[in-house]
Design a protein around this motif. Structure first.
Motif, mmCIF file in Angstrom:
data_model
loop_
_atom_site.group_PDB
_atom_site.id
_atom_site.type_symbol
_atom_site.label_atom_id
_atom_site.label_comp_id
_atom_site.label_asym_id
_atom_site.label_seq_id
_atom_site.Cartn_x
_atom_site.Cartn_y
_atom_site.Cartn_z
ATOM 1 N N PHE A 149 0.848 -1.193 0.000
ATOM 2 C CA PHE A 149 0.000 0.000 0.000
ATOM 3 C C PHE A 149 0.891 1.254 0.000
ATOM 4 C CE2 PHE A 149 -3.460 -2.424 2.577
ATOM 5 C CZ PHE A 149 -3.692 -3.239 1.471
ATOM 6 N N PRO A 150 0.472 2.328 -0.685
ATOM 7 C CA PRO A 150 1.268 3.558 -0.686
ATOM 8 C C PRO A 150 1.423 4.144 0.722
ATOM 9 C CG PRO A 150 -0.369 3.595 -2.442
ATOM 10 C CD PRO A 150 -0.701 2.414 -1.571
ATOM 11 N N VAL A 151 2.569 4.746 0.981
ATOM 12 C CA VAL A 151 2.838 5.419 2.244
ATOM 13 C C VAL A 151 3.537 6.748 1.960
ATOM 14 C CG1 VAL A 151 3.015 3.296 3.595
ATOM 15 C CG2 VAL A 151 5.073 4.272 2.569
ATOM 16 N N LEU A 152 3.445 7.658 2.926
ATOM 17 C CA LEU A 152 4.230 8.885 2.913
ATOM 18 C C LEU A 152 5.298 8.720 3.990
ATOM 19 C CD1 LEU A 152 1.339 11.531 2.720
ATOM 20 C CD2 LEU A 152 2.620 10.487 0.831
ATOM 21 N N PRO A 153 6.571 8.562 3.622
ATOM 22 C CA PRO A 153 7.624 8.274 4.606
ATOM 23 C C PRO A 153 7.677 9.310 5.726
ATOM 24 C CG PRO A 153 8.445 7.951 2.384
ATOM 25 C CD PRO A 153 7.095 8.590 2.248
ATOM 26 N N ALA A 154 7.984 8.827 6.923
ATOM 27 C CA ALA A 154 8.038 9.717 8.085
ATOM 28 C C ALA A 154 9.093 10.802 7.920
ATOM 29 C CB ALA A 154 8.321 8.894 9.346
ATOM 30 N N THR A 155 10.203 10.480 7.262
ATOM 31 C CA THR A 155 11.248 11.489 7.079
ATOM 32 C C THR A 155 10.742 12.655 6.238
ATOM 33 O OG1 THR A 155 12.047 10.118 5.232
ATOM 34 C CG2 THR A 155 13.170 9.891 7.356
ATOM 35 N N SER A 156 9.922 12.342 5.224
ATOM 36 C CA SER A 156 9.364 13.416 4.388
ATOM 37 C C SER A 156 8.418 14.297 5.191
ATOM 38 C CB SER A 156 8.627 12.815 3.189
ATOM 39 O OG SER A 156 9.515 12.116 2.337
ATOM 40 N N LEU A 157 7.537 13.660 5.983
ATOM 41 C CA LEU A 157 6.564 14.439 6.756
ATOM 42 C C LEU A 157 7.248 15.270 7.831
ATOM 43 C CD1 LEU A 157 3.662 11.856 7.169
ATOM 44 C CD2 LEU A 157 3.979 13.614 5.417
ATOM 45 N N LYS A 158 8.237 14.692 8.495
ATOM 46 C CA LYS A 158 8.949 15.452 9.529
ATOM 47 C C LYS A 158 9.660 16.656 8.923
ATOM 48 C CE LYS A 158 12.499 14.999 13.114
ATOM 49 N NZ LYS A 158 13.513 14.109 13.726
ATOM 50 N N GLY A 159 10.251 16.469 7.753
ATOM 51 C CA GLY A 159 10.926 17.572 7.096
ATOM 52 C C GLY A 159 9.966 18.684 6.697
ATOM 53 N N VAL A 160 8.771 18.308 6.224
ATOM 54 C CA VAL A 160 7.774 19.311 5.845
ATOM 55 C C VAL A 160 7.296 20.078 7.069
ATOM 56 C CG1 VAL A 160 5.451 19.621 4.935
ATOM 57 C CG2 VAL A 160 7.034 18.093 3.773
ATOM 58 N N LEU A 161 7.016 19.362 8.169
ATOM 59 C CA LEU A 161 6.582 20.033 9.394
ATOM 60 C C LEU A 161 7.658 20.985 9.903
ATOM 61 C CD1 LEU A 161 4.858 17.114 11.356
ATOM 62 C CD2 LEU A 161 3.761 18.951 10.069
ATOM 63 N N LEU A 182 0.250 25.033 8.899
ATOM 64 C CA LEU A 182 0.309 23.688 8.329
ATOM 65 C C LEU A 182 -0.960 23.322 7.575
ATOM 66 C CD1 LEU A 182 1.685 21.955 11.557
ATOM 67 C CD2 LEU A 182 3.022 22.962 9.698
ATOM 68 N N ALA A 183 -1.861 24.271 7.363
ATOM 69 C CA ALA A 183 -3.159 23.960 6.766
ATOM 70 C C ALA A 183 -3.024 23.378 5.366
ATOM 71 C CB ALA A 183 -4.037 25.211 6.734
ATOM 72 N N VAL A 184 -2.069 23.878 4.586
ATOM 73 C CA VAL A 184 -1.782 23.334 3.261
ATOM 74 C C VAL A 184 -0.283 23.082 3.185
ATOM 75 C CG1 VAL A 184 -1.912 23.678 0.772
ATOM 76 C CG2 VAL A 184 -3.705 24.615 2.240
ATOM 77 N N LEU A 185 0.097 21.830 2.867
ATOM 78 C CA LEU A 185 1.500 21.453 2.794
ATOM 79 C C LEU A 185 1.848 21.014 1.381
ATOM 80 C CD1 LEU A 185 1.794 19.272 6.039
ATOM 81 C CD2 LEU A 185 2.272 21.715 5.796
ATOM 82 N N GLN A 186 3.141 21.055 1.086
ATOM 83 C CA GLN A 186 3.632 20.485 -0.165
ATOM 84 C C GLN A 186 4.523 19.312 0.208
ATOM 85 O OE1 GLN A 186 6.822 20.249 -1.841
ATOM 86 N NE2 GLN A 186 5.736 19.208 -3.495
ATOM 87 N N VAL A 187 4.118 18.104 -0.224
ATOM 88 C CA VAL A 187 4.801 16.873 0.163
ATOM 89 C C VAL A 187 5.375 16.209 -1.080
ATOM 90 C CG1 VAL A 187 4.551 14.621 1.272
ATOM 91 C CG2 VAL A 187 3.215 16.563 2.094
ATOM 92 N N GLY A 188 6.616 15.779 -1.008
ATOM 93 C CA GLY A 188 7.218 15.063 -2.123
ATOM 94 C C GLY A 188 7.852 15.990 -3.147
ATOM 95 N N GLY A 189 8.118 15.431 -4.339
ATOM 96 C CA GLY A 189 8.836 16.162 -5.364
ATOM 97 C C GLY A 189 7.933 16.892 -6.337
ATOM 98 N N HIS A 190 8.577 17.511 -7.342
ATOM 99 C CA HIS A 190 7.906 18.202 -8.451
ATOM 100 C C HIS A 190 7.039 19.364 -7.960
ATOM 101 C CE1 HIS A 190 9.456 14.786 -10.514
ATOM 102 N NE2 HIS A 190 8.531 13.950 -10.108
ATOM 103 N N GLU A 191 7.562 20.127 -7.022
ATOM 104 C CA GLU A 191 6.819 21.266 -6.485
ATOM 105 C C GLU A 191 6.531 22.296 -7.565
ATOM 106 O OE1 GLU A 191 7.282 24.696 -2.994
ATOM 107 O OE2 GLU A 191 8.873 23.243 -3.348
ATOM 108 N N THR A 192 7.459 22.506 -8.509
ATOM 109 C CA THR A 192 7.299 23.570 -9.494
ATOM 110 C C THR A 192 6.250 23.254 -10.551
ATOM 111 O OG1 THR A 192 9.133 22.683 -10.817
ATOM 112 C CG2 THR A 192 9.651 24.384 -9.182
ATOM 113 N N VAL A 193 5.756 22.022 -10.610
ATOM 114 C CA VAL A 193 4.649 21.689 -11.512
ATOM 115 C C VAL A 193 3.384 21.380 -10.724
ATOM 116 C CG1 VAL A 193 6.057 20.938 -13.450
ATOM 117 C CG2 VAL A 193 5.464 19.289 -11.662
ATOM 118 N N GLY A 194 3.325 21.889 -9.496
ATOM 119 C CA GLY A 194 2.099 21.836 -8.714
ATOM 120 C C GLY A 194 1.792 20.521 -8.045
#
Length: 331
Positions: free
Chosen positions: A41-53, A301-313
């Motif tokens: 099943f897909p997951v959002l890695p904890a390292t990514s979420l901690k970095g965003v927070l 934290l109401a709207v976050l950007q998670v993962g790559g490709h931020e410049t293409v939305g």
């Protein structure tokens, strides 16, 4: 006794296609998404979420000294933070220099509802018994705000359970899965589950909450696993040279050679719902920043950007934080 002094449930609802990758190819897919090793099943890695927070904790791109101190206390220090977390060179616990662990623990974001196309509606939010059992188990283990949900209707599930009673007794098509009319039921308990999951969305997103409440479908674990193998979109991405090719191309004016590229990557679609847990560690329950400090910054934290490709939305997510009441040991 639960694992943490205090726990908050973080709901993440994808607004745009989202790619949090693994850094390695899988078969014909050059950039697959991160998945649970056991279930797929897909997951959002904890390292990514901690970095965003950590990045979004302060609204200022250049945080003040006080904000930097709070960030280090909550999320731990980085190499660049050594000896710089306060004017005195010491943290709030009196420790000198060195890398320090944060007071908060962040788990990976686990998928709890996935949008699946259907002939009846544009899509349904689909989940399975294993996901719901795991979510409640995690909440109990960490002291999170666990609801009293009755999952007995999910025992030995052989068909589809719908939150909308109007779907009961009708054929249901989800991607290439077809459930006969006599296997589609709408027991009362599914509505309560749907209401709980809808509560993980922001209160001002009433329309999306209603869509989830009226469109939750629970299917057998094996069927959901099959969907996760076939229903996650794979996109072709292209980098063209100046000659509009993906092969090597030599610029006739400068003589320089350019290389294009063609690759395939997985992306989670919009309208996926994930849940992560943020906890205040017992061994770090001291004066200074706490989980409440993070909750007080929830507006950031109401709207976050998670993962790559931020410049293409890509990677835009709605985020909510709901905390359990502090335990007796919280300070």
């Amino acid at each position: 006794m639960t694992l943490w002094t205090r726990t908050a449930v973080m709901g993440l609802y994808t607004l745009s296609p989202t790619h949090v990758g693994t850094g390695q190819a899988t078969g014909a897919i050059d950039l697959p998404i991160a998945r649970d090793a056991a279930t797929g099943f897909p997951v959002l890695p904890a390292t990514s979420l901690k970095g965003v927070l950590r990045d979004r904790f302060s609204p200022d791109p250049q945080p003040s000294q006080s904000d930097r101190d709070l960030i280090i206390q909550l999320f731990g220090s980085e190499l660049a933070d050594i000896g710089k977390d306060s004017d005195t060179g010491k943290d709030s616990d009196g420790d000198d220099g060195g890398l320090k662990p944060g007071r908060l623990a962040v788990t990976e974001g686990r998928l709890v509802a996935y949008p699946v196309r259907s002939l009846s509606r544009p899509f349904f939010h689909v989940t399975c018994p294993q996901i719901l059992e795991q979510l409640l188990r995690d909440l109990r283990a960490t002291g999170g705000p666990a609801p009293s949900l009755d999952l007995t209707a999910l025992d030995d599930l052989r068909g589809a359970l719908a939150s909308d009673k109007a779907l009961a007794g009708k054929a249901l098509v989800l991607e290439d899965l077809v459930f006969a009319p006599d296997t589609v039921l709408a027991p009362d308990g599914i509505g309560a589950i749907a209401a709980f999951l809808a509560g993980l969305l922001p209160a001002d997103e009433a329309a999306t909450r209603r869509r989830l409440e009226s469109g939750l479908i629970v299917i057998p674990d094996a069927d959901f696993t099959a969907l996760m193998r076939s229903a996650v979109p794979v996109r072709a991405r292209v980098k063209l040279t100046g000659g509009k090719t993906t092969d090597k191309w030599t610029n006739p004016d400068s003589g320089e050679t350019e290389s294009g590229n063609l690759w395939y990557e997985e992306t989670l679609p919009s309208d996926c719902l994930f849940v992560a847990l943020v906890g205040q560690r017992r061994d770090r329950d001291r004066k200074g920043a706490t989980l409440q400090t993070l909750l007080d910054r929830a507006a950031n934290l109401a709207v976050l950007q998670v993962g790559g490709h931020e410049t293409v939305g890509q990677g835009l997510c709605l985020c909510t934080l709901e905390a359990a009441a502090p335990s007796g040991g919280a300070r």
